[in-house]
Design a protein around this motif. Structure first.
Motif, PDB file in Angstrom:
ATOM      1  N   TYR A 196       0.814  -1.218   0.000  1.00 46.37           N
ATOM      2  CA  TYR A 196       0.000   0.000   0.000  1.00 46.37           C
ATOM      3  C   TYR A 196       0.852   1.274   0.000  1.00 46.37           C
ATOM      4  O   TYR A 196       0.350   2.343   0.352  1.00 46.37           O
ATOM      5  CB  TYR A 196      -0.919   0.013   1.226  1.00 46.37           C
ATOM      6  N   VAL A 197       2.093   1.184  -0.401  1.00 48.31           N
ATOM      7  CA  VAL A 197       2.996   2.344  -0.391  1.00 48.31           C
ATOM      8  C   VAL A 197       3.279   2.807  -1.813  1.00 48.31           C
ATOM      9  O   VAL A 197       3.587   1.992  -2.694  1.00 48.31           O
ATOM     10  CB  VAL A 197       4.316   2.010   0.329  1.00 48.31           C
ATOM     11  N   ILE A 198       3.163   4.119  -2.038  1.00 51.44           N
ATOM     12  CA  ILE A 198       3.583   4.725  -3.298  1.00 51.44           C
ATOM     13  C   ILE A 198       4.459   5.938  -2.976  1.00 51.44           C
ATOM     14  O   ILE A 198       4.443   6.458  -1.860  1.00 51.44           O
ATOM     15  CB  ILE A 198       2.398   5.129  -4.194  1.00 51.44           C
ATOM     16  N   LEU A 199       5.236   6.378  -3.967  1.00 50.66           N
ATOM     17  CA  LEU A 199       6.183   7.474  -3.780  1.00 50.66           C
ATOM     18  C   LEU A 199       5.624   8.785  -4.329  1.00 50.66           C
ATOM     19  O   LEU A 199       4.864   8.798  -5.291  1.00 50.66           O
ATOM     20  CB  LEU A 199       7.502   7.161  -4.495  1.00 50.66           C
ATOM     21  N   GLU A 200       6.028   9.881  -3.712  1.00 49.81           N
ATOM     22  CA  GLU A 200       5.598  11.196  -4.180  1.00 49.81           C
ATOM     23  C   GLU A 200       6.601  12.247  -3.717  1.00 49.81           C
ATOM     24  O   GLU A 200       7.386  12.008  -2.789  1.00 49.81           O
ATOM     25  CB  GLU A 200       4.226  11.545  -3.621  1.00 49.81           C
ATOM     26  N   THR A 201       6.562  13.409  -4.359  1.00 47.39           N
ATOM     27  CA  THR A 201       7.385  14.529  -3.882  1.00 47.39           C
ATOM     28  C   THR A 201       6.552  15.655  -3.288  1.00 47.39           C
ATOM     29  O   THR A 201       6.992  16.346  -2.380  1.00 47.39           O
ATOM     30  CB  THR A 201       8.245  15.140  -5.007  1.00 47.39           C
ATOM     31  N   ASP A 202       5.340  15.894  -3.812  1.00 49.07           N
ATOM     32  CA  ASP A 202       4.539  17.075  -3.479  1.00 49.07           C
ATOM     33  C   ASP A 202       5.298  18.344  -3.852  1.00 49.07           C
ATOM     34  O   ASP A 202       5.118  19.393  -3.233  1.00 49.07           O
ATOM     35  CB  ASP A 202       4.140  17.105  -2.001  1.00 49.07           C
ATOM     36  N   CYS A 203       6.165  18.243  -4.854  1.00 57.97           N
ATOM     37  CA  CYS A 203       6.937  19.411  -5.269  1.00 57.97           C
ATOM     38  C   CYS A 203       5.996  20.503  -5.792  1.00 57.97           C
ATOM     39  O   CYS A 203       4.920  20.202  -6.309  1.00 57.97           O
ATOM     40  CB  CYS A 203       7.954  19.007  -6.336  1.00 57.97           C
ATOM     41  N   PRO A 208      13.068  16.576   0.166  1.00 57.78           N
ATOM     42  CA  PRO A 208      13.723  15.640   1.085  1.00 57.78           C
ATOM     43  C   PRO A 208      15.140  16.083   1.425  1.00 57.78           C
ATOM     44  O   PRO A 208      15.736  16.898   0.721  1.00 57.78           O
ATOM     45  CB  PRO A 208      13.743  14.331   0.289  1.00 57.78           C
ATOM     46  N   VAL A 209      15.665  15.537   2.512  1.00 54.62           N
ATOM     47  CA  VAL A 209      17.074  15.712   2.856  1.00 54.62           C
ATOM     48  C   VAL A 209      17.903  15.118   1.707  1.00 54.62           C
ATOM     49  O   VAL A 209      17.569  14.053   1.199  1.00 54.62           O
ATOM     50  CB  VAL A 209      17.365  14.978   4.187  1.00 54.62           C
ATOM     51  N   PRO A 210      18.945  15.771   1.222  1.00 51.45           N
ATOM     52  CA  PRO A 210      19.652  16.937   1.775  1.00 51.45           C
ATOM     53  C   PRO A 210      19.200  18.277   1.193  1.00 51.45           C
ATOM     54  O   PRO A 210      19.915  19.263   1.317  1.00 51.45           O
ATOM     55  CB  PRO A 210      21.100  16.651   1.377  1.00 51.45           C
ATOM     56  N   HIS A 211      18.038  18.312   0.557  1.00 52.38           N
ATOM     57  CA  HIS A 211      17.564  19.549  -0.070  1.00 52.38           C
ATOM     58  C   HIS A 211      16.477  20.237   0.742  1.00 52.38           C
ATOM     59  O   HIS A 211      15.820  21.140   0.239  1.00 52.38           O
ATOM     60  CB  HIS A 211      17.024  19.244  -1.473  1.00 52.38           C
ATOM     61  N   ARG A 212      16.280  19.819   1.987  1.00 53.90           N
ATOM     62  CA  ARG A 212      15.194  20.353   2.802  1.00 53.90           C
ATOM     63  C   ARG A 212      15.267  21.879   2.867  1.00 53.90           C
ATOM     64  O   ARG A 212      16.330  22.458   3.065  1.00 53.90           O
ATOM     65  CB  ARG A 212      15.241  19.758   4.218  1.00 53.90           C
ATOM     66  N   GLY A 213      14.118  22.525   2.685  1.00 55.86           N
ATOM     67  CA  GLY A 213      14.051  23.974   2.711  1.00 55.86           C
ATOM     68  C   GLY A 213      14.216  24.619   1.352  1.00 55.86           C
ATOM     69  O   GLY A 213      13.984  25.819   1.194  1.00 55.86           O
ATOM     70  N   LYS A 214      14.600  23.819   0.359  1.00 55.07           N
ATOM     71  CA  LYS A 214      14.747  24.330  -1.008  1.00 55.07           C
ATOM     72  C   LYS A 214      13.567  23.848  -1.847  1.00 55.07           C
ATOM     73  O   LYS A 214      12.710  23.114  -1.380  1.00 55.07           O
ATOM     74  CB  LYS A 214      16.076  23.843  -1.599  1.00 55.07           C
ATOM     75  N   ARG A 215      13.546  24.240  -3.111  1.00 50.84           N
ATOM     76  CA  ARG A 215      12.474  23.800  -3.999  1.00 50.84           C
ATOM     77  C   ARG A 215      12.587  22.296  -4.258  1.00 50.84           C
ATOM     78  O   ARG A 215      13.659  21.789  -4.566  1.00 50.84           O
ATOM     79  CB  ARG A 215      12.549  24.551  -5.331  1.00 50.84           C
TER      80      ARG A 215
END
Length: 253
Positions: A196-203, A208-215
């Motif tokens: 029941y798991v799928i992947l997403e970004t919600d960009c 995600p780390v290491p880009h947390r806080g960026k686009r």
């Protein structure tokens, strides 16, 4: 991999959308699924789908944060689009009580109304919840007639909440929060039912780390897969395989 939740039609990608798409393809992203949010996002979303027809698929729905006291007219305007276009899902819809509770009842009305669209159209549902997961589960349980399916996107809840969601035949969308050091998902992800798991970004949000806080952008789906694989003691390619299979089955891709 499939990024099952991405707002790549947003203004944040206006200046480098082609380059962003190229990076996604380099990372092995084969499809990008785009949820609608309000009346103003429909045109840019459909234009983006038209520009990248092999890569992008659109959904149609009204996001709870854009629900107002004009809800009946807004829902009617959104619903008309189902006559003109083939969408892969009703979304994103739901209940958000984090920022403002002014239109709480209107959000409930919109949520149930759009769940009924999903039944009529025989489409999966993409659900947004914030400070509202128990209420959302309660309403969904009331409306579940055996035909509703979909995903709780940006899942960051507990093991018990995950099970309750799965019991209603709904998936969990895992994104950037899964990589956050203090996000708590390191205690939850090892116990999830991977079917029941799928992947997403919600960009462009929640990078995600290491880009947390960026686009955020679809290429970072790979970082989420790597984090899940690490927490599960699996190979990333196996997480890729199972989540892609799940997404293709759920959205009939």
């Amino acid at each position: 991999m499939i990024d099952t939740h991405a707002h790549i039609y947003a203004d944040e990608f206006h200046h480098d959308r082609d380059d962003m798409i190229a990076r996604a393809r380099e990372q092995g992203i084969e499809l990008i699924l785009m949820p609608n949010i309000d009346l103003n996002s429909i045109e840019p979303m459909l234009k983006t789908e038209q520009q990248y027809p092999q890569l992008c698929r659109s959904m149609m729905g009204l996001h709870p944060c854009y629900v107002t006291d004009n809800i009946k007219e807004d829902l009617a305007s959104v619903h008309r689009w189902f006559d003109d276009h083939n969408f892969i899902a009703v979304g994103e819809i739901g209940i958000d009580l984090y920022w403002d509770k002014t239109f709480h009842k209107e959000q409930e009305y919109a949520f149930v109304h759009q769940l009924n669209w999903a039944k009529e159209q025989d489409l999966p549902v993409v659900i947004h919840t914030r400070d509202s997961i128990q209420e959302t589960l309660h309403l969904l349980n009331q409306e579940q007639n055996g035909s509703l399916t979909g995903v709780f996107h940006c899942f960051g809840g507990s093991i018990d909440e995950a099970k309750a969601i799965n019991d209603l035949n709904f998936h969990l969308g895992l994104g950037g929060v899964s990589t956050f050091k203090n996000g708590g998902m390191d205690k939850v992800i090892p116990h999830l039912n991977l079917d029941y798991v799928i992947l997403e970004t919600d960009c462009p949000y929640l990078a995600p780390v290491p880009h947390r806080g960026k686009r955020n952008e679809p290429a970072y789906t790979a970082l989420i897969a790597e984090r899940i694989a690490d927490l599960r003691g699996m190979e990333t390619k196996d997480i890729d395989k199972v989540t892609t299979r799940n997404a293709k089955t759920l959205f009939r891709l």
